[in-house]
Design an enzyme around this catalytic site. Structure first.
Site, PDB file in Angstrom:
ATOM      1  CG  ASP A 193      -1.797   1.203   1.304  1.00 57.11           C
ATOM      2  OD1 ASP A 193      -2.305   1.612   0.243  1.00 57.11           O
ATOM      3  OD2 ASP A 193      -1.993   1.751   2.399  1.00 57.11           O
ATOM      4  CD  GLU A 246      -4.321   1.772  -3.215  1.00 59.72           C
ATOM      5  OE1 GLU A 246      -4.450   1.150  -2.157  1.00 59.72           O
ATOM      6  OE2 GLU A 246      -4.602   2.976  -3.345  1.00 59.72           O
ATOM      7  CG  ASP A 279      -0.779   2.974   6.405  1.00 63.45           C
ATOM      8  OD1 ASP A 279      -0.620   3.924   5.636  1.00 63.45           O
ATOM      9  OD2 ASP A 279      -1.145   3.089   7.589  1.00 63.45           O
TER      10      ASP A 279
END
Lengths: 192, 192
Positions: free
Chosen positions: B6, B67, B140
């Site tokens: 992330d 991501e 996160d």
């Protein structure tokens, strides 16, 4: 020695100059590092990183000066441009070389005295300042040399602010103001 | 083994899972790599790169799943996020490890069947899928595990398109459509 970078994912300009006594500038090297748009994003970044790291290793500059990227710019390309700039920052930081960031407006002001100068004016002034017989081409290469020149010519008081700016010329004052503006904008970005 | 990322400049989530027989998923590791907001951008990227490279070296995953970042998102942070994602891509590419990119919508669909699921729903499903007794924290870290799970659970026909999608469940079909949409958006980005 200063190594300037005009970041881009497809084409990344690299320009190297030597700043001698009394701000006399000499041309050392110019090139464009490329990545193949047909390959995946990770392999493109690897190609840009490898090309930039090789230049930094070869010339061992005192500073790597990189065009500052803003989110306000062209949406389709800005992320790739920011990532290419990130590759340049990483390659410099891994070798303990200081990084400077100058906006396109700062570069134009430093080189022509006009923050909105046209590309051809920049190219002519870069050629004149570096005593080149031909205009530096392609545009990415000229922009990378301009970025390096901007860093070399930055007024002493530009980023420190305060009293020293009283002694600046008009062009230098404009430059300092542009630098301050970009610092404020950057302070906002620092939240990231 | 899949290592999910992330991306973020201040905090970068890392989650590692093992995908066993019949898509059984096991928790391996979760952590957050940080950089000091008080240091310069180049040193922050170096810290993120070093932290991610250490994780990739230690776990030697088959895939690094990151991501996907879009320029449309929050302007103040998107460039740093894109650069952190670039650090993950570079660290993987340097080690010859394939990189996958999944959007937040793809991740939510893959894990909850709802592309607009709330954070708490994601955290609960991540804990359930990985047989964790507590919710993965901070956010996160949970998002990094969710990214890795999304890659592990991706339907076989999702990115290939065509006939195989006829046999997908409703959730898988939504997932495949989201993936196709992001591919189209990505095709535009590829000009960068």
């Amino acid at each position: 020695m200063i190594l300037g970078v005009d970041p881009g994912l497809t084409r990344c300009g690299v320009g190297v100059i030597e700043a001698g006594a009394s701000r006399r500038l000499s041309f050392i090297h110019v090139d464009v590092v490329r990545s193949d748009p047909q390959t995946s994003q990770d392999l493109r970044l690897l190609a840009i990183y490898n090309g930039l790291a090789e230049k930094i290793e070869r010339f061992a500059p005192d500073t790597v000066s990189i065009e500052r990227v803003f989110a306000q710019e062209n949406h389709n390309t800005v992320l790739g441009t920011a990532q290419a700039a990130g590759m340049a920052m990483l390659a410099a930081a891994q070798r303990g070389i200081p990084v400077a960031l100058h906006t396109p407006t700062e570069v134009k002001l430093a080189i022509t005295g006009n923050g909105r100068a046209e590309k051809i004016q920049i190219e002519r002034m870069v050629a004149r300042i570096l005593n080149l017989n031909v205009l530096p081409k392609p545009a990415d290469a000229a922009d990378a040399l301009a970025q390096a020149i901007c860093h070399a010519l930055r007024p002493a008081g530009a980023l420190a602010g305060g009293e020293r700016e009283q002694h600046l010329t008009t062009a230098q004052r404009q430059w300092a103001e542009a630098a301050q503006t970009s610092k404020r904008r950057h302070s906002v970005d620092r939240g990231m």
